[in-house]
Structures are given as C-alpha cells and as structure tokens.
Design a protein around this motif. Structure first.
Motif, PDB file in Angstrom:
ATOM      1  N   ALA A  43       0.859  -1.079   0.130  1.00  0.00           N
ATOM      2  CA  ALA A  43       0.015  -0.013   0.198  1.00  0.00           C
ATOM      3  C   ALA A  43       0.912   1.171   0.154  1.00  0.00           C
ATOM      4  O   ALA A  43       0.657   2.269  -0.600  1.00  0.00           O
ATOM      5  N   TYR A  47       1.004   3.924  -3.062  1.00  0.00           N
ATOM      6  CA  TYR A  47       0.805   5.497  -2.732  1.00  0.00           C
ATOM      7  C   TYR A  47       2.105   6.245  -3.287  1.00  0.00           C
ATOM      8  O   TYR A  47       1.781   7.363  -3.797  1.00  0.00           O
ATOM      9  N   ARG A  50       1.634   6.796  -7.109  1.00  0.00           N
ATOM     10  CA  ARG A  50       0.535   7.791  -7.301  1.00  0.00           C
ATOM     11  C   ARG A  50       1.107   8.999  -7.184  1.00  0.00           C
ATOM     12  O   ARG A  50       0.636  10.016  -7.917  1.00  0.00           O
ATOM     13  N   LYS A  51       1.879   9.445  -6.028  1.00  0.00           N
ATOM     14  CA  LYS A  51       2.244  10.702  -5.756  1.00  0.00           C
ATOM     15  C   LYS A  51       3.546  10.907  -6.482  1.00  0.00           C
ATOM     16  O   LYS A  51       4.171  11.966  -6.246  1.00  0.00           O
ATOM     17  N   ILE A  71      -0.117   8.977   5.470  1.00  0.00           N
ATOM     18  CA  ILE A  71      -0.661   7.766   4.881  1.00  0.00           C
ATOM     19  C   ILE A  71      -1.349   7.014   5.824  1.00  0.00           C
ATOM     20  O   ILE A  71      -0.940   6.787   7.178  1.00  0.00           O
ATOM     21  N   LEU A  81      -6.456   2.037   1.603  1.00  0.00           N
ATOM     22  CA  LEU A  81      -5.611   2.929   1.703  1.00  0.00           C
ATOM     23  C   LEU A  81      -6.400   4.113   1.871  1.00  0.00           C
ATOM     24  O   LEU A  81      -7.398   4.424   1.064  1.00  0.00           O
TER      25      LEU A  81
END
Ligand code: DC
Length: 225
Positions: A43, A47, A50-51, A71, A81
C-alpha cells in the motif's frame, strides 16, 4: 466454538509460499484477526507511485519518506488506503516490482511496524510477513517459517495473476529477485527465527497444512480444536 487461547502466531517465509492464504484460514478457524504485513508495504508502494515519489524505474527515498505521515492504512480484512479498498491494485506487477526496495527503507519499516503493533493490540492475531517472528513480534508464542520449491511457488502465483501481459518467467524472476533482496537487505532481513518451526509445503495442500497446525495447537498450546 469454545473459547480458545488468544496467542500471537507469526508466519514468515519466502514470497508466494502461501503465507497469507494460510494465515487467513487460521484466523477464520480460530476467530482471530489476520494481519498481512506485506500488504502494508504494498500500500505504501502504491501511494508512492500515485504521488510520483516512485517513477520511471526510480524510488525517490526522501520524497517517499516525506509522504509517510499522511498515509492511513488499515486492514478490515481487505487492505485500505484511506477509504479505498486497494486489495486488488496492490497485487499488480507494477507494485510487486518496487515493493521489495521500498520495504528496505528503514523509516518505511518503522511506519509499517507501528501500524502492525496498533492493529494487533489485544492478541488473538495471526500475522504474516518476513520479519514478524524476528523483529515485529519476537515474543510471539508460535512462529512458523514457510518455504517451498521456487518453481512450485512461481506457478501458484502465476495462476493468480490478473495482468494479461505477465508471463510465468516474469513471475519467476520477480519472485527470485525478491527472495534475494529480502534475505540480503541490511534492515530486518528475511530469516528463520531460531525458535520458529519450518513448514515446507512444496507437496502439501492447504488442508494438510491446517491438519498439521491443529495437531500442533492442540498438543502444545492447549487448544481444543
Ligand atoms: O508478502 P508479500 O509478497 O506481499 O510482501 C511484499 C514485499 O514486502 C516483500 O517483497 C518483502 C516485503 N515485506 C517485508 O519486508 N517484511 C514483511 N514483514 C512483509 C513483507
């Protein structure tokens, strides 16, 4: 079901030995909580992707570590998430190809361990990963170390893959690469705890594994299953 003792069961071992599936089954049988620590590393990796902290084959460690305080991960029992169920997404090849180096970053390990300790408060937990019996819960009452032939493991994982472009060889290489990285990294490497019991399931079904475990819990841990 009669009340069973509430112990911590730590299950460690190589990639794709079926740790999570076995742990899930044990949790159902005992009425325990199941925590899949690898899913939390996945997870964090998702993230980071994605970032933009993970991009173009590179992990920007500083950027990834800076994201950690924001997070929120949980397992209910699927992995979330924030409020998004990411159980399927975290199993995709893109996440799998970055998760091992991400898990070697010390602040990421601290972040995951903190979350695991919070979620496991109260006992009655079965947790699977690479360093549960050695680092996360060194005092776990029962430690199991799972292993199996790597071709058998790759075939099991390949059958589960949902990525149409992924071949058996891709899966085998990813698995061997992760085994090597996980067992040779500096922080909390994958290794059998001295007091862990080895379970080699190359030629075992899940039913065989449960039978083995039930006998062990009844004989040595005072369960009546
Ligand atoms: O169990 P898994 O394949 O979902 O784990 C993904 C990665 O996370 C694995 O390559 C190593 C890492 N991991 C770890 O370092 N420590 C754990 N306790 C669990 C997983």
């Amino acid at each position: 079901m009669t009340q069973q003792p509430k112990i911590i069961i730590a299950i460690d071992g190589y990639s794709s030995t079926g740790k999570s599936s076995f742990a899930k089954l044990i949790a159902e049988r005992l009425g325990y909580i199941h925590l899949d620590s690898g899913a939390l590393y996945r997870a964090v990796t998702l993230y980071g992707l994605r970032k933009g902290a993970i991009a173009d084959g590179k992990i920007n460690e500083e950027a990834l570590v800076a994201l950690l305080p924001e997070i929120e991960v949980s397992q209910r029992p699927d992995t979330y998430l924030f409020d998004e169920n990411v159980e399927g997404l975290i199993r995709q090849m893109e996440v799998s190809s970055y998760v091992s180096p991400v898990s070697a970053i010390p602040p990421v390990r601290v972040f995951v361990d903190d979350n695991l300790h919070k979620m496991a408060a109260g006992g009655g937990v079965v947790m699977d990963g690479r360093d549960i019996g050695t680092t996360v819960f060194p005092n776990a009452e029962l430690k199991i170390f799972m292993q199996a032939d790597d071709l058998v493991r790759a075939m099991r994982r390949y059958k589960e893959t949902t990525d149409p472009g992924t071949t058996f060889i891709d899966v085998l290489h990813n698995l061997r690469d992760r085994d090597l990285r996980d067992s040779t990294r500096e922080v909390s490497p994958l290794r059998k705890a001295d007091d862990a019991i080895v379970l080699d399931n190359t030629c075992m079904t899940m039913e065989d594994e449960m039978e083995w475990l039930v006998a062990l819990l009844n004989e040595k841990y005072g369960f009546s299953l």
